[in-house]
Motif scaffolding. Structure first.
Motif, short mmCIF file in Angstrom:
data_model
loop_
_atom_site.label_atom_id
_atom_site.label_comp_id
_atom_site.label_asym_id
_atom_site.label_seq_id
_atom_site.Cartn_x
_atom_site.Cartn_y
_atom_site.Cartn_z
N ARG A 1 45.22 60.67 37.26
CA ARG A 1 43.87 61.11 36.89
C ARG A 1 43.68 61.10 35.37
NH1 ARG A 1 40.65 63.38 40.78
NH2 ARG A 1 41.62 63.82 42.80
N GLU A 2 44.72 61.47 34.65
CA GLU A 2 44.61 61.50 33.19
C GLU A 2 44.61 60.10 32.59
OE1 GLU A 2 47.03 63.27 29.29
OE2 GLU A 2 47.62 63.84 31.33
N LYS A 3 45.46 59.23 33.13
CA LYS A 3 45.60 57.89 32.54
C LYS A 3 44.51 56.93 33.01
CE LYS A 3 49.03 54.38 31.44
NZ LYS A 3 50.45 53.98 31.50
N TYR A 4 44.00 57.15 34.23
CA TYR A 4 42.98 56.25 34.79
C TYR A 4 41.78 57.08 35.26
CZ TYR A 4 47.00 53.11 34.85
OH TYR A 4 48.09 52.37 34.49
N PRO A 5 41.06 57.68 34.33
CA PRO A 5 39.95 58.58 34.72
C PRO A 5 38.78 57.87 35.36
CG PRO A 5 39.98 58.21 32.34
CD PRO A 5 41.24 57.62 32.88
N ALA A 6 38.66 56.55 35.16
CA ALA A 6 37.53 55.82 35.73
C ALA A 6 37.72 55.50 37.21
CB ALA A 6 37.28 54.53 34.95
N VAL A 7 38.93 55.68 37.73
CA VAL A 7 39.19 55.47 39.15
C VAL A 7 38.60 56.63 39.94
CG1 VAL A 7 40.99 55.31 40.92
CG2 VAL A 7 41.27 54.10 38.75
N GLN A 8 38.06 56.32 41.10
CA GLN A 8 37.52 57.37 41.97
C GLN A 8 38.67 57.90 42.83
OE1 GLN A 8 34.15 56.19 44.38
NE2 GLN A 8 34.57 57.79 45.88
N TRP A 9 39.36 58.91 42.36
CA TRP A 9 40.56 59.41 43.02
C TRP A 9 40.20 60.23 44.26
CZ3 TRP A 9 44.84 57.12 41.99
CH2 TRP A 9 45.03 56.56 40.72
N VAL A 10 40.89 59.94 45.36
CA VAL A 10 40.68 60.65 46.62
C VAL A 10 41.98 61.38 46.96
CG1 VAL A 10 40.17 60.42 49.08
CG2 VAL A 10 39.05 58.90 47.42
N SER A 11 41.95 62.70 46.92
CA SER A 11 43.15 63.49 47.21
C SER A 11 43.39 63.53 48.73
CB SER A 11 42.99 64.92 46.68
OG SER A 11 42.88 64.92 45.28
#
Length: 319
Positions: free
Chosen positions: A179-189
């Motif tokens: 999340r810190e290194k790739y903030p533009a990705v839409q992360w799904v937990s």
């Protein structure tokens, strides 16, 4: 997945059985060498036959429910995995008596550790947050986190998934990194790697970030196939045993057990649990290196041919 952080308790899924998956392999074998390694823990000859003396030290061990092939509960309710077998082996050398607690998701285990309800956790990546409560042994295995997609002829990186959904384990150490290194990705937990792979298969996410051994293990166990493992994302899990900082005696015993555990026994456990689960995808940079090497080799051959032709012409003219 390991190296997980302290979040709200998770709801774990029951283990499922499946057939061995057919992974889509990427690229040549130069990056398919062993990527999971055990730390060198060879015993010294002087102490190889002696462990702690006296009554066994009782410890409450909290196994994780679903982190195969390192630690997991099988369909018969038995705790298995590399970490379980290694702990059982070193416990004899360390004179430890394990009290097995019910398998639970890691977040619940970490919360219990904060309350002082468990003494020992396995397969854990040290983090500053965890170090407030836990001490850690030396790492006994290291595994990289990789990017997993459906089969594709491309070699994507996380930079290619900006604005697209990518699954990552909730509370896993790699989640904070990603999340810190790739903030533009839409992360799904997701609760675990199995859920992430299921979402990928159903098209609910575009990719999954998980450790390479867990990916192969989960896909094998659930009968999932047709995934492609790409290169590492620059994050690795050095897995250790963790113990309450208030119980340094447990840490000392664990280190002693690791030191005395015979190398041959460690290698046998490693082969049993990790062999065949070490394949990671091709680093996109490797393709360019291969192409560059091929081009240079072709130029070298061409240069030799030109030199030979000139020498031949020179001899002909002199004649």
């Amino acid at each position: 997945m390991q190296g997980k952080g302290e979040q709200a308790p998770l709801v774990s899924k029951a283990p499922l059985r499946g057939v061995r998956p057919r992974f889509a392999r990427a690229g040549p074998a130069l990056l398919a060498a062993a990527v999971l390694t055990l730390a060198p823990l060879a015993p010294t000859p002087a102490a190889a036959d002696h462990g702690p003396q006296g009554p066994p030290l009782k410890v409450r061990f909290a196994p994780e429910k679903d982190y195969g092939p390192f630690i997991y509960e099988d369909s018969d309710g038995v705790v298995r995995g590399l970490s379980m077998d290694m702990l059982a082996a070193l416990a004899e050398h360390a004179n430890l008596q394990l009290e097995m607690l019910p398998p639970r998701p890691l977040n619940e285990i970490l919360a219990a550790a904060q309350r002082g309800e468990v003494d020992l956790i396995s397969s854990l990546r040290p983090t500053p947050e965890r170090a407030k409560v836990l001490g850690f042994t030396r790492a006994y295995a290291t595994v990289p986190a990789v990017l997993v997609t459906l089969p594709t002829g491309q070699q994507p990186t996380l930079l290619d998934f900006q604005g697209r959904p990518v699954a990552v384990g909730r509370g896993y150490a790699v989640e904070a990194f990603a999340r810190e290194k790739y903030p533009a990705v839409q992360w799904v937990s997701v609760n675990d790697d199995a859920e992430g792979l299921q979402k990928l298969r159903l098209g609910q996410v575009s990719a999954v970030v998980a450790d390479v051994a867990s990916v192969h293990f989960v896909a094998d166990r659930l009968g999932l196939d047709a995934f492609k493992v790409h290169a590492g994302i620059g994050f690795e899990y050095p897995l250790s045993f963790a113990f309450l900082k208030s119980r340094p005696d447990i840490g000392e015993r664990l280190e002693e057990g690791l030191r005395l555990l015979p190398e041959a026994q460690r290698q046998t456990l490693r082969r049993q649990w990790l062999e065949g689960r070490q394949q990671r995808g091709e680093d996109p940079r490797a393709r360019w290196l291969i192409r560059l090497g091929t081009a240079l080799a072709a130029l070298a051959v061409l240069g030799l041919a030109v030199a030979w032709w000139r020498q031949r012409e020179s001899v002909h003219d002199a004649g």
